[in-house]
Design a protein around this motif. Sequence first.
Motif, PDB file in Angstrom:
ATOM      1  N   ALA A 114       0.620  -1.176  -0.354  1.00  0.00           N
ATOM      2  CA  ALA A 114      -0.074   0.245   0.022  1.00  0.00           C
ATOM      3  C   ALA A 114       0.885   1.355  -0.059  1.00  0.00           C
ATOM      4  CB  ALA A 114      -0.538   0.138   0.871  1.00  0.00           C
ATOM      5  N   LEU A 115       1.799   1.294   1.221  1.00  0.00           N
ATOM      6  CA  LEU A 115       2.852   2.010   0.565  1.00  0.00           C
ATOM      7  C   LEU A 115       3.608   2.484   0.052  1.00  0.00           C
ATOM      8  CD1 LEU A 115       4.283   4.470   2.650  1.00  0.00           C
ATOM      9  CD2 LEU A 115       5.822   3.057   3.727  1.00  0.00           C
ATOM     10  N   GLN A 116       3.991   1.687  -0.841  1.00  0.00           N
ATOM     11  CA  GLN A 116       4.711   1.315  -1.845  1.00  0.00           C
ATOM     12  C   GLN A 116       4.104   2.150  -3.626  1.00  0.00           C
ATOM     13  OE1 GLN A 116       6.083  -1.999  -4.170  1.00  0.00           O
ATOM     14  NE2 GLN A 116       8.048  -1.137  -4.797  1.00  0.00           N
ATOM     15  N   ALA A 117       2.036   1.806  -3.373  1.00  0.00           N
ATOM     16  CA  ALA A 117       1.611   1.881  -4.273  1.00  0.00           C
ATOM     17  C   ALA A 117       1.022   3.689  -4.529  1.00  0.00           C
ATOM     18  CB  ALA A 117       0.575   1.535  -4.537  1.00  0.00           C
ATOM     19  N   GLU A 118       1.243   3.649  -2.743  1.00  0.00           N
ATOM     20  CA  GLU A 118       0.811   5.789  -2.920  1.00  0.00           C
ATOM     21  C   GLU A 118       2.319   6.243  -3.548  1.00  0.00           C
ATOM     22  OE1 GLU A 118       1.481   7.886   0.968  1.00  0.00           O
ATOM     23  OE2 GLU A 118       0.541   6.502   0.994  1.00  0.00           O
ATOM     24  N   ALA A 119       3.407   5.366  -2.975  1.00  0.00           N
ATOM     25  CA  ALA A 119       4.634   6.530  -3.665  1.00  0.00           C
ATOM     26  C   ALA A 119       5.384   5.934  -5.215  1.00  0.00           C
ATOM     27  CB  ALA A 119       6.063   6.149  -2.891  1.00  0.00           C
ATOM     28  N   TYR A 120       4.180   5.185  -5.838  1.00  0.00           N
ATOM     29  CA  TYR A 120       4.073   5.183  -7.269  1.00  0.00           C
ATOM     30  C   TYR A 120       3.433   6.135  -7.715  1.00  0.00           C
ATOM     31  CZ  TYR A 120       7.251   0.835  -8.224  1.00  0.00           C
ATOM     32  OH  TYR A 120       8.541  -0.094  -7.914  1.00  0.00           O
ATOM     33  N   ARG A 121       1.656   5.910  -7.367  1.00  0.00           N
ATOM     34  CA  ARG A 121       1.569   7.029  -7.770  1.00  0.00           C
ATOM     35  C   ARG A 121       1.113   8.232  -7.602  1.00  0.00           C
ATOM     36  NH1 ARG A 121      -2.462   3.643  -6.027  1.00  0.00           N
ATOM     37  NH2 ARG A 121      -2.018   5.053  -4.018  1.00  0.00           N
ATOM     38  N   ALA A 122       2.216   8.340  -6.418  1.00  0.00           N
ATOM     39  CA  ALA A 122       2.547   9.844  -6.286  1.00  0.00           C
ATOM     40  C   ALA A 122       4.208  10.806  -7.051  1.00  0.00           C
ATOM     41  CB  ALA A 122       3.140  10.515  -4.959  1.00  0.00           C
ATOM     42  N   CYS A 123       4.845   9.373  -7.665  1.00  0.00           N
ATOM     43  CA  CYS A 123       6.016   9.978  -8.682  1.00  0.00           C
ATOM     44  C   CYS A 123       5.660   9.695  -9.591  1.00  0.00           C
ATOM     45  CB  CYS A 123       6.941   9.177  -7.843  1.00  0.00           C
ATOM     46  SG  CYS A 123       8.182   9.180  -6.588  1.00  0.00           S
TER      47      CYS A 123
END
Length: 132
Positions: A114-123
């Motif tokens: 979930a944290l990685q998906a959020e980071a991927y989306r933001a970047c």
Amino acid sequence: MTLRRRALLALACLSLVSPVAFAADKTAATTTAQSHDYPTQGRVEYVLGCMDDNGHDFVNVYKCSCAIDRIAAKLPYDDFVEQSTFSKYATLGGEGGAEFRVDRAKAQTKKFRALQAEAYRACGIGQAAALK
């Protein structure tokens, strides 16, 4: 010079820059001040793995660096290592993978993804939807 070598050199150079150099940019200074201390090797390994998954375009050096910076802002390094390890081996079959399928491991995997998906989306990394 290969793209992987250029990525390593770029990350090595970025790690040498002092946070004071970013003082004019409040956003970068704030992010640097709030981030947990990750070793350069850990960041480089993450970026190279991210590039393996998303393509070895030079722009992905920056996108994947952005992702690890966002993760580092929210997660201490020891927790990152634990959660990313559980996530990486969650689909490991057989007896050897049994410890990665217990409830605690599943919870850690879910948190990290979930944290990685959020980071991927933001970047702006294209596989954010595939991580869910």
